[in-house]
Scaffold this motif. Sequence first.
Motif, PDB file in Angstrom:
ATOM      1  N   UNK A  84       0.827  -1.194   0.000  1.00  0.00           N
ATOM      2  CA  UNK A  84       0.000   0.000   0.000  1.00  0.00           C
ATOM      3  C   UNK A  84       0.873   1.261   0.000  1.00  0.00           C
ATOM      4  N   UNK A  85       1.851   1.272   0.914  1.00  0.00           N
ATOM      5  CA  UNK A  85       2.704   2.446   1.080  1.00  0.00           C
ATOM      6  C   UNK A  85       3.470   2.786  -0.194  1.00  0.00           C
ATOM      7  N   UNK A  86       4.063   1.742  -0.824  1.00  0.00           N
ATOM      8  CA  UNK A  86       4.873   1.997  -2.007  1.00  0.00           C
ATOM      9  C   UNK A  86       4.019   2.561  -3.155  1.00  0.00           C
ATOM     10  N   UNK A  87       2.752   2.127  -3.253  1.00  0.00           N
ATOM     11  CA  UNK A  87       1.912   2.634  -4.338  1.00  0.00           C
ATOM     12  C   UNK A  87       1.419   4.054  -4.071  1.00  0.00           C
ATOM     13  N   UNK A  88       1.293   4.408  -2.790  1.00  0.00           N
ATOM     14  CA  UNK A  88       0.944   5.805  -2.491  1.00  0.00           C
ATOM     15  C   UNK A  88       2.055   6.733  -2.972  1.00  0.00           C
ATOM     16  N   UNK A  89       3.306   6.251  -2.889  1.00  0.00           N
ATOM     17  CA  UNK A  89       4.445   7.051  -3.363  1.00  0.00           C
ATOM     18  C   UNK A  89       4.309   7.334  -4.868  1.00  0.00           C
ATOM     19  N   UNK A  90       3.816   6.348  -5.630  1.00  0.00           N
ATOM     20  CA  UNK A  90       3.592   6.537  -7.072  1.00  0.00           C
ATOM     21  C   UNK A  90       2.627   7.719  -7.303  1.00  0.00           C
TER      22      UNK A  90
END
Lengths: 92, 92
Positions: free
Chosen positions: B2-8
Amino acid sequence: MHFSFEIIGYLAATLTTASFLPQAFKTIKTRDTQSLSLGMYSMFALGVLLWLIYGVYLSNNAIIIANAITFLLASLILGFKMYNMWRNKDGG
Amino acid sequence: MHFSFEIIGYLAATLTTASFLPQAFKTIKTRDTQSLSLGMYSMFALGVLLWLIYGVYLSNNAIIIANAITFLLASLILGFKMYNMWRNKDGG
């Protein structure tokens, strides 16, 4: 009140997406890219591609469709800019 | 995950917002707006203003800040375009 404000969001998305159509038409018609910024279209096309990936992650069709269209238009304009610079028809 | 995709999403927003900076700098430096589309910047500035209003309605600071910056940059570029057309330095 909720419904009317959702319309503002849809109208905003439609305008910012569709705005690249007249630029693409103008660029195709005139082939002139001198005053277009290479930095802008490089960053913008990459950014919109990331929005598209983010939309796929969210399974949000509005984000996917809007950004797929914008990505195609921005890439087309970027392509003309790079082609003109490569052919020395555009000083950058 | 979840966290890594929020960065996108944040990276996408940063790129599409910041992309108008090199265009604004180029336009201020060269004063050349010939290949910029009046239709694009008119629609885009209005669309971004509606995004800003929508962000205020949602009380979403990310939407507000990103669109406030983009609105200022797009309006500046649109202003140069309209000024040049008015002064007949730009055929439209």
